[in-house]
Design a protein around this motif. Structure first.
Motif, short mmCIF file in Angstrom:
data_model
loop_
_atom_site.label_atom_id
_atom_site.label_comp_id
_atom_site.label_asym_id
_atom_site.label_seq_id
_atom_site.Cartn_x
_atom_site.Cartn_y
_atom_site.Cartn_z
N PHE A 1 -3.87 -0.44 13.42
CA PHE A 1 -4.31 -0.72 12.17
C PHE A 1 -4.82 0.43 11.16
N PRO A 2 -5.69 1.35 11.79
CA PRO A 2 -6.31 2.34 10.65
C PRO A 2 -5.17 3.13 10.52
N THR A 3 -4.16 3.43 11.49
CA THR A 3 -2.93 4.44 11.28
C THR A 3 -2.12 3.89 10.27
N LEU A 4 -1.76 2.56 10.09
CA LEU A 4 -1.16 2.00 9.07
C LEU A 4 -1.85 2.07 7.74
N VAL A 5 -3.13 1.75 7.55
CA VAL A 5 -3.83 1.61 6.38
C VAL A 5 -3.73 3.17 5.86
N GLU A 6 -3.84 4.11 6.70
CA GLU A 6 -3.74 5.42 6.29
C GLU A 6 -2.33 5.80 5.39
N GLN A 7 -1.55 5.31 5.91
CA GLN A 7 0.06 5.41 5.25
C GLN A 7 0.10 4.49 4.25
N SER A 8 -0.84 3.92 3.69
CA SER A 8 -0.79 2.68 2.66
C SER A 8 -0.66 3.43 1.23
N TYR A 9 0.14 2.91 0.29
CA TYR A 9 0.28 3.37 -1.18
C TYR A 9 -0.95 2.63 -1.65
N HIS A 10 -1.96 2.91 -2.72
CA HIS A 10 -2.63 2.21 -3.40
C HIS A 10 -3.15 2.80 -4.63
N PHE A 11 -3.50 2.29 -5.67
CA PHE A 11 -3.96 3.08 -6.88
C PHE A 11 -5.18 3.75 -6.67
N GLY A 12 -6.26 3.15 -6.20
CA GLY A 12 -7.73 3.75 -5.90
C GLY A 12 -8.57 3.02 -6.63
N SER A 13 -8.52 2.06 -7.37
CA SER A 13 -9.63 1.41 -8.38
C SER A 13 -9.65 -0.09 -7.99
N GLU A 14 -9.22 -0.51 -6.71
CA GLU A 14 -9.24 -1.94 -6.50
C GLU A 14 -10.51 -2.36 -6.12
N ASP A 15 -10.97 -3.57 -6.67
CA ASP A 15 -12.22 -4.34 -6.63
C ASP A 15 -12.04 -4.64 -5.01
N ARG A 16 -13.59 -5.29 -4.87
CA ARG A 16 -13.78 -5.78 -3.30
C ARG A 16 -12.70 -6.68 -2.96
#
Length: 250
Positions: free
Chosen positions: A193-208
């Motif tokens: 799980f944390p390994t996959l999240v680390e490899q995610s693309y995301h914008f960076g301003s997502e709300d909760r």
């Protein structure tokens, strides 16, 4: 701030209302909205159009897809008999080379570098995105493909056909300077799980709420399909052995 793989700042991202803006230093500016499939690009005058398009496909498109509601994993993938086999890792781990080698054996190359997926009714589906599979000179030479002197060869490409397919297996790639040519071992969900999240693309301003949904989908990915660690010896001499080992799990 946005950084490259070595941690150097290369640009910035911000929002203006619902308008998402990415400015890449000495490249250009991109804008997109969560409710539109359109991305607008403004190229710096001295930047070649091909270079600008490459930044769009590798950096901007995955993030725009994530803003639109998909999750996007740093991964290459092929379509096998049971679904999509995913190869996730940081840059230069061999994702593209492995996907292309499987493509040579008859598998459809599903994507390179960015795998978009969604979860609906407990089902994990990938959504195809446009891609250009690029090989470094050494890998290109291995397959008999001419590469630019200081660049990568485009070995395969595809436009999105709005197709979906289930994810059947995920491989977390590692390079090994010593040890066997290939080693495949199970990875538990708590480690995956944390390994996959680390490899995610995301914008960076997502709300909760958006962050919660993202983490929930990656947890589903880590628990709903087999996840393996794929350790490969450095170099291309053992590529056939790696491909044969992977095929047993596709």
């Amino acid at each position: 701030m946005w950084h490259d793989k070595d941690g150097r700042p290369v640009g910035r991202a911000y929002t203006d209302g619902d308008l998402h803006v990415v400015e890449l230093d000495r490249v250009g500016r991109f804008t997109f909205r969560p409710d539109s499939s359109e991305v607008r690009g403004y190229r710096e005058p001295r930047v070649p159009e091909e270079v600008f398009e490459d930044y769009f496909s590798r950096w901007i498109l995955p993030v725009a897809a994530q803003v639109r509601g998909l999750e996007v994993l740093h991964a290459s993938a092929v379509l096998g008999p049971n679904g999509v086999g995913v190869f996730s890792a940081a840059s230069e781990a061999g994702k593209s080379t492995l996907a292309y080698a499987l493509g040579v054996r008859g598998y459809r190359i599903w994507t390179d570098d960015a795998l978009a997926f969604t979860v609906a009714g407990g089902r994990l589906d990938t959504v195809d995105l446009p891609f250009r599979l690029r090989l470094r000179p050494g890998s290109a030479a291995h397959f008999g493909i001419d590469a630019p002197p200081n660049g990568r060869a485009v070995a395969a490409a595809s436009n999105s056909q709005n197709q979906r397919a289930p994810i059947s297996v995920v491989f977390l790639l590692e390079r090994s300077a010593d040890g066997p040519a290939v080693r495949i071992e199970n990875v538990g969900a708590l480690e995956a799980f944390p390994t996959l999240v680390e490899q995610s693309y995301h914008f960076g301003s997502e709300d909760r709420e958006r962050k919660r949904a993202m983490l929930s989908r990656y947890l589903t990915l880590a628990t709903a399909v087999p996840v393996y660690r794929l350790a490969m010896a450095t170099g291309l001499a053992n590529l056939d052995a790696v491909v044969e080992a992977v095929e047993e799990h596709l």
